[in-house]
Motif scaffolding. Structure first.
Motif, PDB file in Angstrom:
ATOM      1  N   GLY A  80      -2.351  89.366 -67.572  1.00 34.62           N
ATOM      2  CA  GLY A  80      -3.531  88.613 -67.162  1.00 34.62           C
ATOM      3  C   GLY A  80      -3.158  87.208 -66.717  1.00 34.62           C
ATOM      4  N   PRO A  81      -4.161  86.437 -66.303  1.00 35.32           N
ATOM      5  CA  PRO A  81      -3.898  85.071 -65.830  1.00 35.32           C
ATOM      6  C   PRO A  81      -3.386  84.190 -66.953  1.00 35.32           C
ATOM      7  N   PRO A  82      -2.687  83.103 -66.620  1.00 33.51           N
ATOM      8  CA  PRO A  82      -2.189  82.178 -67.656  1.00 33.51           C
ATOM      9  C   PRO A  82      -3.342  81.554 -68.419  1.00 33.51           C
ATOM     10  N   LYS A  83      -3.126  81.347 -69.704  1.00 31.76           N
ATOM     11  CA  LYS A  83      -4.179  80.758 -70.545  1.00 31.76           C
ATOM     12  C   LYS A  83      -4.387  79.284 -70.180  1.00 31.76           C
ATOM     13  N   PRO A  84      -5.656  78.827 -70.226  1.00 32.28           N
ATOM     14  CA  PRO A  84      -5.923  77.418 -69.901  1.00 32.28           C
ATOM     15  C   PRO A  84      -5.143  76.492 -70.821  1.00 32.28           C
ATOM     16  N   ASN A  85      -4.509  75.505 -70.234  1.00 32.36           N
ATOM     17  CA  ASN A  85      -3.743  74.518 -71.008  1.00 32.36           C
ATOM     18  C   ASN A  85      -4.085  73.136 -70.453  1.00 32.36           C
TER      19      ASN A  85
ATOM     20  N   VAL B 101       2.489  76.291 -63.667  1.00 34.80           N
ATOM     21  CA  VAL B 101       3.082  77.022 -62.544  1.00 34.80           C
ATOM     22  C   VAL B 101       3.433  78.417 -63.053  1.00 34.80           C
ATOM     23  N   LEU B 102       3.103  79.450 -62.277  1.00 33.93           N
ATOM     24  CA  LEU B 102       3.391  80.823 -62.711  1.00 33.93           C
ATOM     25  C   LEU B 102       4.905  80.973 -62.903  1.00 33.93           C
ATOM     26  N   PRO B 103       5.330  81.513 -64.049  1.00 30.16           N
ATOM     27  CA  PRO B 103       6.775  81.622 -64.316  1.00 30.16           C
ATOM     28  C   PRO B 103       7.498  82.498 -63.304  1.00 30.16           C
TER      29      PRO B 103
ATOM     30  N   LEU C  28     -11.298  79.151 -63.066  1.00 28.44           N
ATOM     31  CA  LEU C  28     -10.987  77.825 -62.507  1.00 28.44           C
ATOM     32  C   LEU C  28      -9.537  77.447 -62.803  1.00 28.44           C
ATOM     33  N   CYS C  29      -9.084  77.715 -64.035  1.00 31.23           N
ATOM     34  CA  CYS C  29      -7.695  77.403 -64.417  1.00 31.23           C
ATOM     35  C   CYS C  29      -6.713  78.249 -63.613  1.00 31.23           C
ATOM     36  N   LEU C  30      -7.080  79.508 -63.346  1.00 31.10           N
ATOM     37  CA  LEU C  30      -6.210  80.384 -62.568  1.00 31.10           C
ATOM     38  C   LEU C  30      -6.052  79.864 -61.137  1.00 31.10           C
ATOM     39  N   ILE C  31      -7.167  79.449 -60.536  1.00 31.54           N
ATOM     40  CA  ILE C  31      -7.113  78.912 -59.165  1.00 31.54           C
ATOM     41  C   ILE C  31      -6.192  77.694 -59.128  1.00 31.54           C
ATOM     42  N   CYS C  32      -6.351  76.811 -60.112  1.00 31.63           N
ATOM     43  CA  CYS C  32      -5.506  75.604 -60.170  1.00 31.63           C
ATOM     44  C   CYS C  32      -4.034  75.979 -60.384  1.00 31.63           C
ATOM     45  N   SER C  33      -3.801  76.997 -61.203  1.00 32.45           N
ATOM     46  CA  SER C  33      -2.433  77.444 -61.469  1.00 32.45           C
ATOM     47  C   SER C  33      -1.795  78.008 -60.198  1.00 32.45           C
ATOM     48  N   ILE C  34      -2.561  78.787 -59.443  1.00 30.21           N
ATOM     49  CA  ILE C  34      -2.059  79.353 -58.182  1.00 30.21           C
ATOM     50  C   ILE C  34      -1.794  78.236 -57.177  1.00 30.21           C
TER      51      ILE C  34
ATOM     52  N   SER D 135      -0.991  75.083 -57.919  1.00 26.55           N
ATOM     53  CA  SER D 135       0.218  74.375 -58.371  1.00 26.55           C
ATOM     54  C   SER D 135       1.479  75.183 -58.046  1.00 26.55           C
ATOM     55  N   THR D 136       1.380  76.514 -58.217  1.00 23.24           N
ATOM     56  CA  THR D 136       2.518  77.390 -57.919  1.00 23.24           C
ATOM     57  C   THR D 136       2.839  77.357 -56.429  1.00 23.24           C
ATOM     58  N   ALA D 137       1.798  77.402 -55.603  1.00 20.82           N
ATOM     59  CA  ALA D 137       2.007  77.367 -54.140  1.00 20.82           C
ATOM     60  C   ALA D 137       2.659  76.048 -53.729  1.00 20.82           C
ATOM     61  N   GLU D 138       2.274  74.947 -54.397  1.00 17.80           N
ATOM     62  CA  GLU D 138       2.894  73.656 -54.074  1.00 17.80           C
ATOM     63  C   GLU D 138       4.375  73.662 -54.455  1.00 17.80           C
TER      64      GLU D 138
END
Length: 630
Positions: free
Chosen positions: A253-258, A265-267, A347-353, A355-358
């Motif tokens: 599943g998506p990364p947990k909100p932190n 960033v996705l590992p 919302l956290c998943l979108i931000c994580s994606i 950050s990963t894209a950056e």
């Protein structure tokens, strides 16, 4: 006579060497002798061809056993036993040093010459056998042979100077220039290290390619035509890696909100680039030619796949149905009762994606730079990862757009409720209206989450704020035009509401934050410009439309809007009858062609002399009320 004596000596020396080291027959070569040692010293001052002939015959005789032992039809000739070739030459060189080391002059570099000739013979023999048995070459076997061969070439570089490779002149390797590029870490352990993103100085000269091993490729060049086996293997491995990333994401599943550490960033992206680095280092050790271009093409393919399958493919989908709010439910709304369309996790998943894209964008740029350094100079122009960087930019843009759309859609019901209120029936100016409270609530719910999750990418949080302001403010003004007709008190209430929204929007970047930062100037400019226009619209609505000439002139100066549509919307908001509107529109068109004269300061036009004293007083009261609330 001297010439004749030299020729005679030369022939005698060659004959002595032929007798001591026969090229044919079963007679074993003789040992070193003082006569032969002196003969070499004489050969040094004779025709250079004599010296070359001695060296050629001696080396050929010394390697004759090698050609017999490692014939193509022998079991030891195949790649899996390549170590035995290098073990044989090591023994031969030790044997030579012990027996003949003092016989030849030191400057002849005989040990190195034997090793170099061995390399040339081995390269030719390996090329021949690999062409014959190409179908038997597997990637593990190929890499094993290459590894052992490059190790041997490294050993030669430690033992010899390489003076016999370049017409007797030794080129001293240049000292490498220190670099901040993260791809330039120690490459022996590079495959286990994660790439660290750093900013490179564009003006800093690039590190020159240093020929640290003059023997590099002297044997291993023969493997290059077969490196397609390695490239195909990497293609397969990367395909499996991407499939594993997809499966892992579905399973975990998506990364947990932190919220404490910002968006994660996705590992998987770090794993991908670590694998890329390992492949790049490995391939550059095998070849810096066409195989590197082929590997770059594979890299491009899977960067795009990662962007679409892992990043874009996992962005939450927006639902087409938007549950609207009625005026009644909005008026009865309690704080916290309304939920945004995206959950906290989404919302956290979108931000994580994002950050990963950056991270991928910045690291892909570094990957391109490193590939250009590794590849031959003639092939540099063929390495271009701009398309892949653009792909990651699209993912970033789509992620920001999703965040904007979500907050925008959450505010829509409140704006709809605003436009449906009976503004002509408002009897007194009170606190901010319920629809303003609703908008502020949604902003307070979403923005802190987004800001905290984009803490490591501040510039993209600023982009989110700017895009939201550019989307929300025009929409708010459009709904403002739908508020008709408006009484004087209703316009005052709307002006108060507009000012409240303006203050909230100006504070939006740091809303709900313990650390108050000044909003970026680019964002503040957009909010001030847009919301001031909304305030000016309401001030024009509050101004009396009699006499028409003064009203039209004031409208043109305050709004500086030459559109008849906007002018007509203002008349509708004021409740001007259709029969009166046509004459005012004609007047408006006339006044546009002739610049109006009158009050110089457009900001105070609604309070100017033509405005009745009573109306002017009401506006001043309203402005005092706003200042008092602030």
């Amino acid at each position: 006579r001297v010439k004749a004596a030299q020729n005679e000596l030369g022939q005698q020396i060659l004959a002595d060497f032929e007798e001591a080291f026969p090229s044919q027959g079963t007679k074993r070569p003789g040992g070193p002798s003082n006569v032969l040692r002196d003969a070499c010293l004489v050969a040094n001052v004779l025709d250079p061809r004599i010296k070359q002939e001695i060296i050629k015959k001696f080396i050929k005789q010394h390697l004759s056993e090698y050609l017999v032992l490692f014939q193509e039809n022998q079991d030891v000739a195949w790649l899996d036993k390549i170590d035995r070739r290098y073990a044989w030459i090591k023994r031969q060189l030790v044997d030579y040093e012990e027996k003949y080391g003092r016989m030849f002059p030191q400057e002849w570099c005989m040990t190195e010459r034997i090793a170099v000739e061995f390399c040339h013979v081995t390269r030719a023999e390996l090329s021949k056998i690999m062409r014959t048995r190409a179908k038997e070459i597997e990637v593990k076997l190929l890499l094993f042979a290459i590894q052992r061969t490059t190790n041997f070439e490294g050993l030669l570089a430690k033992r010899f100077s390489g003076c016999t490779l370049a017409d007797g002149k030794v080129k001293k390797p240049e000292v490498p220039v220190p670099s901040t590029n993260p791809f330039l870490e120690d490459e022996t352990g590079a495959e286990t290290d994660e790439i660290v993103i750093e900013k490179n100085d564009p003006d800093k000269p690039k590190k020159p390619k240093v020929p640290d091993n003059p023997f590099h490729g002297i044997v291993s060049k023969c493997f290059e035509p077969h490196l397609y086996v390695y490239i195909e293997s990497q293609d397969k491995n990367l395909s499996e890696l991407i499939d594993r990333f997809v499966a892992d994401f579905k399973a975990q599943g998506p990364p947990k909100p932190n919220l404490d550490e910002g968006g994660a960033v996705l590992p998987s992206c770090a794993d991908l680039f670590v694998y890329y680095k390992k492949c790049m280092v490995q391939c550059s050790q095998l070849s810096t030619g066409e195989p590197m271009i082929a590997l770059t093409t594979i890299f491009q393919k899977y960067l795009r796949e990662y962007a679409w399958k892992i990043l874009s493919g996992n962005l939450p989908k927006t639902t087409s149905s938007s549950g609207g709010l009625t005026i009644t439910s909005l008026l009865k709304e309690k704080e916290g009762s309304e939920v945004a369309k995206f959950t906290l996790e989404e919302l956290c998943l979108i931000c994580s994606i994002l950050s990963t894209a950056e991270y991928c964008l910045a690291t892909t740029q570094q990957l391109e730079e490193k590939l250009k350094e590794k590849v031959d100079a003639s092939l540099v122009e063929r390495i271009n990862l701009t398309g892949e960087m653009d792909t990651f930019s699209i993912v970033i843009s789509n992620s920001i757009q999703l965040l904007v759309q979500d907050l925008d859609a959450a505010c829509d019901p409140a704006l709809t409720a605003m436009s449906k209120m009976q503004w002509q029936n408002v009897e007194h100016v009170g606190d901010q209206s319920p629809y303003v409270t609703s908008v502020i609530l949604h902003i307070k719910q979403n923005v802190p989450i987004i800001r905290d999750n984009l803490a490591s990418t501040r510039k993209y949080f600023t982009q989110f704020c700017i895009k939201f302001a550019n989307s929300f403010i025009p929409k708010f003004i459009n709904h403002l035009f739908k508020c008709k007709p408006i009484s004087m008190v209703g316009a005052e209430q709307l002006l108060l509401d507009t000012h409240s929204l303006k203050m909230v929007l100006l504070d939006l970047p740091s809303i709900g934050s313990q650390v108050v930062r000044k909003a970026p100037a680019s964002y503040t400019k957009i909010v001030v410009k847009g919301m001031t226009r909304a305030e000016m619209i309401l001030k024009v609505v509050m101004a009396p439309h009699e006499p028409p000439v003064v009203f039209v002139d004031n409208y043109i100066k305050i709004l500086a809007d030459c559109s008849t549509d906007t002018f007509q919307k203002i008349l509708d908001m004021k409740g001007v009858k259709r029969s009166e509107q046509s004459s005012m529109l004609d007047l408006f068109r006339q006044r546009l062609s002739a610049p109006p004269s009158g009050v110089e300061n457009p900001g105070s036009l609604s309070l100017s002399a033509p405005t009745p004293e009573q109306e002017s007083s009401r506006i001043r009261k309203l402005e005092k009320l706003i200042k008092k609330r602030l």
